[in-house]
Design an enzyme around this catalytic site. Sequence first.
Site, PDB file in Angstrom:
ATOM      1  N   SER A 104      29.522  37.973  71.411  1.00 38.35           N
ATOM      2  CA  SER A 104      29.085  38.790  72.576  1.00 38.35           C
ATOM      3  C   SER A 104      27.516  39.052  71.223  1.00 38.35           C
ATOM      4  CB  SER A 104      30.277  40.268  71.596  1.00 38.35           C
ATOM      5  OG  SER A 104      30.241  40.979  70.793  1.00 38.35           O
ATOM      6  N   LYS A 105      27.142  40.349  71.845  1.00 46.37           N
ATOM      7  CA  LYS A 105      26.115  41.021  71.582  1.00 46.37           C
ATOM      8  C   LYS A 105      26.327  41.582  70.115  1.00 46.37           C
ATOM      9  CE  LYS A 105      22.679  44.414  72.030  1.00 46.37           C
ATOM     10  NZ  LYS A 105      22.304  44.834  71.188  1.00 46.37           N
ATOM     11  N   ARG A 106      27.349  42.173  69.325  1.00 43.66           N
ATOM     12  CA  ARG A 106      27.538  42.900  68.560  1.00 43.66           C
ATOM     13  C   ARG A 106      28.025  42.218  67.381  1.00 43.66           C
ATOM     14  NH1 ARG A 106      32.887  45.268  69.595  1.00 43.66           N
ATOM     15  NH2 ARG A 106      32.569  44.973  71.795  1.00 43.66           N
TER      16      ARG A 106
END
Length: 507
Positions: free
Chosen positions: A262-264
């Site tokens: 994920s972007k996180r």
Amino acid sequence: MAERKVRVRFAPSPTGPLHIGGVRTALYNYLFARQHKGDLVFRIEDTDSNRFVPGAEEYIIESFRWLGIEFDEGVSFGGNYGPYRQSERRDIYKRYVKELLDSGKAYVAFDTPAELEAKRKEIANFQYDASTRMGMRNSLVLPKEEVERLLAEGVQYVVRFKVESDEDVHVNDLIRGDVVINSSILDDKVLYKSADELPTYHLANIVDDHLMEITHVIRGEEWLPSAPLHVLLYRAFGWEDTMPQFAHLPLLLKPEGNGKLSKRDGDRLGFPVFPLEWHDPKTGEISSGYREAGYLPEAVVNFLALLGWNPGNDQELMSMDELVQLFNLNHCSKAGAKFDYKKGIWFNHEYILKKPDAEVAELFKPVLLEHGIDVSAYSDEYLARVVGLVKGRVNFVKELWEQARFFFVAPETYAEKDVKKRWSEDTPRIMFELMDVLRGIDDFSSKHSEEIVIGWITEKGYHLGNVMNAFRLAVVGECKGPHMFDITELIGKEETLARIDKAVRTI
Ligand code: GLU
């Protein structure tokens, strides 16, 4: 059946920046198309107007231009199967929706959102399917005249696909083999909405793949659950003979732990998950991109190619042409691929090494300008030789500055710990002698000056390490860097003498 020309497509929805997993999907389609001398189509699936994000389409096109992934036809490329933007194909879809309605493979449903919500409350795990559809408000239940009246009144409706229950649906997947699911778990998917006169993803996707003569659907694993429905749709239209071969690529997983990348993860560990920097038009948020972070496109391509596929041996460095030769869908893994971003950094290092010094020097120029260096004062040859001496020490072009600054500016300060260790009371006297020796050298080439200086040190019985380290400290400002006489050859005799002189006076 005659062999069909290979035609594949990359069909993003313009809902934001292209995720790195989407880039990998496009790359695999590209490699497959090139290898089979086929066509790669770029289609924009923008039938969900609520999720449309301005700028996304341009961003996607720019990403592929940067990476060297070329399309043969599609949005912005032209071709004979257009238009390639689904929002421009409304009339086409309407024809096919009508065809399904006429043949009884689909039906019209009038249930309002409130009515559907009530059903969900009433029936646990409610699904609009063979077991429930006869209790709903649709053309299978209502009298014909009533249906016609509602339509004539302009009441909003959707068209649903009539999925027959309890039938095994086979998805023949090039990576996963024969995937079987029972149709009872599928719902009667909405294919069309009168409200915006647009089809949903499922219908538009199938109709376009058929009309655009797509032979292979290579896409991310997240679309596997839709595949049985797609198979049923092909059948409903009578297109099973030209149904594309499916290949669902493995997920990209977090660098550590479980789950989808994920972007996180990128924010937390400091790596981009997008090809280019993205400025969110709504929130103003900026997300980092591989290009702006200083990755070479060749490195990104090579890195991504190996996330879910390998050539069957341990070869890692492969150019685009080699990838085209070696790529094989049958060697793609079913299991998710860990997104080892550190491997991406390693690839960048390797590609900087591989790239001719002169080309790296071109990329280095803007970095030099940023640091206030007047690039025009240096020849391309000088820059290329500097790069050649230090590029083995960096992972990114911008890091060349730290390694090479002393080729452009004399040291202002001298590393304290090196001074302590390498500069004694006796050093200035020896440095003055060294300056005399250097002054006498006409041919200041690396090899020649090294011979003379080492000859002098030996003759005098000086400690080689001490003299050379003090020399380096004076010229570089610290005891590191490439071969000493390569440095002095490049900066020249005058500059070398001036730096020693300055060091003796400052330290
Ligand atoms: N529009 C879908 C996407 O955004 C396409 C999925 C497919 O390739 O069928 O990825």
